[in-house]
Design an enzyme around this catalytic site. Sequence first.
Site, mmCIF file in Angstrom:
data_model
loop_
_atom_site.group_PDB
_atom_site.id
_atom_site.type_symbol
_atom_site.label_atom_id
_atom_site.label_comp_id
_atom_site.label_asym_id
_atom_site.label_seq_id
_atom_site.Cartn_x
_atom_site.Cartn_y
_atom_site.Cartn_z
ATOM 1 N N HIS A 34 -19.348 34.545 -12.122
ATOM 2 C CA HIS A 34 -18.351 33.734 -11.419
ATOM 3 C C HIS A 34 -17.136 34.613 -11.112
ATOM 4 O O HIS A 34 -17.144 35.823 -11.374
ATOM 5 C CB HIS A 34 -17.990 32.507 -12.249
ATOM 6 C CG HIS A 34 -17.621 32.807 -13.676
ATOM 7 N ND1 HIS A 34 -16.552 33.597 -14.024
ATOM 8 C CD2 HIS A 34 -18.212 32.444 -14.852
ATOM 9 C CE1 HIS A 34 -16.472 33.680 -15.332
ATOM 10 N NE2 HIS A 34 -17.478 33.007 -15.865
ATOM 11 N N GLY A 36 -14.434 34.972 -12.531
ATOM 12 C CA GLY A 36 -13.899 35.664 -13.707
ATOM 13 C C GLY A 36 -14.544 37.029 -13.863
ATOM 14 O O GLY A 36 -13.868 38.046 -14.072
ATOM 15 N N HIS A 37 -15.867 37.057 -13.723
ATOM 16 C CA HIS A 37 -16.565 38.344 -13.805
ATOM 17 C C HIS A 37 -16.133 39.279 -12.676
ATOM 18 O O HIS A 37 -15.943 40.479 -12.884
ATOM 19 C CB HIS A 37 -18.084 38.138 -13.721
ATOM 20 C CG HIS A 37 -18.663 37.342 -14.845
ATOM 21 N ND1 HIS A 37 -19.102 36.043 -14.680
ATOM 22 C CD2 HIS A 37 -18.879 37.649 -16.147
ATOM 23 C CE1 HIS A 37 -19.575 35.598 -15.841
ATOM 24 N NE2 HIS A 37 -19.452 36.548 -16.753
ATOM 25 N N GLY A 188 -13.147 40.292 -21.005
ATOM 26 C CA GLY A 188 -12.224 39.208 -20.673
ATOM 27 C C GLY A 188 -11.521 38.691 -21.918
ATOM 28 O O GLY A 188 -12.143 38.538 -22.972
ATOM 29 N N ARG A 228 -20.622 28.422 -18.623
ATOM 30 C CA ARG A 228 -21.056 27.123 -19.147
ATOM 31 C C ARG A 228 -20.463 25.945 -18.370
ATOM 32 O O ARG A 228 -20.914 24.815 -18.534
ATOM 33 C CB ARG A 228 -20.690 26.998 -20.636
ATOM 34 C CG ARG A 228 -21.551 27.874 -21.552
ATOM 35 C CD ARG A 228 -21.285 27.571 -23.024
ATOM 36 N NE ARG A 228 -22.201 28.282 -23.909
ATOM 37 C CZ ARG A 228 -21.954 29.455 -24.471
ATOM 38 N NH1 ARG A 228 -20.808 30.084 -24.213
ATOM 39 N NH2 ARG A 228 -22.842 30.023 -25.275
#
Lengths: 321, 321
Positions: A34, A36-37, A188, A228
């Site tokens: 996503h 974030g990655h 992260g 998740r």
Amino acid sequence: MEVIREPAAMRSWSRRHRMAGRSIALVPTMGFLHEGHLSLISQARSCADITVVSIYVNPGQFSPSEDLSTYPSDVPGDLLKLSHTAIVDAVFCPPNLYDYQQRNNHAAEPSSGTTTKANDGRAAMISCIEEASSVEDDDDGSGHETWIRVEKLEQGLCGKSRPVFFRGVATVVAKLFHIVEPDVAIFGKKDYQQWRIICRMVRDLDFAVKIIGSEIIREPDGLALSSRNVRLSPEEREKALSINRSLLRAKDAAQSGQINCEELKSSVVQMITEAGGRIDYAEIVDQESLKPMEKIKSPVVICVAAWFGNVRLIDNMEVVL
Amino acid sequence: MEVIREPAAMRSWSRRHRMAGRSIALVPTMGFLHEGHLSLISQARSCADITVVSIYVNPGQFSPSEDLSTYPSDVPGDLLKLSHTAIVDAVFCPPNLYDYQQRNNHAAEPSSGTTTKANDGRAAMISCIEEASSVEDDDDGSGHETWIRVEKLEQGLCGKSRPVFFRGVATVVAKLFHIVEPDVAIFGKKDYQQWRIICRMVRDLDFAVKIIGSEIIREPDGLALSSRNVRLSPEEREKALSINRSLLRAKDAAQSGQINCEELKSSVVQMITEAGGRIDYAEIVDQESLKPMEKIKSPVVICVAAWFGNVRLIDNMEVVL
């Protein structure tokens, strides 16, 4: 962008680049990528010449009761996303990293090595717990049995409800470091305890890898990005916003002079519980040692884990007064 | 021959050689070098371009009741011996590898780095057990706390009477591998369980290091070479010959058809006890898994630990029928 499956091929690839004088950044992931990655990957790009992303759902960090079998996965989709970023040089998608017999067989096949066939090897995965509890008579003593423990940092927070989690994380990160041989690795800070444990492991074992902690990426409404999240119903997702809101409120309160951690934690627990979440823990801990604090003195981080339906979410917020 | 004290200087030295296309062999030792070590060094020389010997008495593998403070040490003498061999390229003599504060201070001093001043830093050493049991209030949570466990192989044989020994060995070897970054490392098969544990750790954590096990070197009368032998009185030394004799007798018996391990162990225990030794253990185990055998089927190794006075000696003999 190269897709590499075999550990030996991955190491050779890295060494070719290193010999050519290029520095290497690794972003270890469990896939289902996503924003974030992608933020971690951008950061990797800015601190090394070459960027490697690993995609591996690590069975060593799941206990039998946990969600290994339902952990979301979409390797073809991940590869597509990564190829669109145009800033990833290699993706390392190994099969089972704990099955040494299978790996030896792979290495012996002339057709193996670098390949574009992605397969996360889920079928061959077993949790470290299942392995450890296997019947003694069936065990010829040749299985994986080496685990790295960061003994104090692994105990609190997520370690309480997930007793094998961090030994699994530390161990697979060490394996990835030995295979990819990066100069830098990006983690992260959403997984705050994990990040601190990796930092400590790197220092204590003298790894030649610089660890960078990357800030949490949130949806516009504040929900921290997580693989998740796709498993939340729309209703659960709405309730889960209480996590970030409670953290923001506690941070505001602290900055307004409320430094009693019990009080601050109570307000976090209350807000999440009232929204319909089931608290696993809410703790205020020192940023370095992760020891619970009674009053906020040193830089702290407020850490929360809570269930919404059958999805466990974690989040945190650093507070420096 | 260069003598290097600082981990950062050691790694730079290795990387310079690696960039020049040279392979590196490491011989990790605790110093007080004897012919057994020199044999390991000769073997290192034959399998890599460059030979590094490390001298470090690892506090992490001694419990408070053990002989860390009296473990024999003679770094100047060791350096003299090594310089005479003319086949060692560098000696790595670090100060305390577990004191990260001190190491940071060293690294900050402009005069540090490569130096010829040897100092094994004994004064700064504390055992891992003492550290772990330190009063919680005195502990700011910044100390070494990462340990590598090879969970099954570490349990039997020496692991029974030395519960923290192998986690200390595995951990310091990982640290040395990360600092020196060798292609090959040589371990003596006198420490048979240690050798197997390192092999397993290297496989399980995907270290890019080839491990070579080197045969036991013995005195003309059969006593296995050990740094601890100097602490035997002449009388104890004579009694200690019973170890090798009992192993030879058991091997002969096995090769003549006696494959019952209980019988074979009894004869070993009897011979050593009658000579005046106090048995710690006598075991016949599978060479790979180190699991105790009832009958000799697969290749086995007969392992013995026994006390003579206040000196604990170990020895072993491989048997393949």
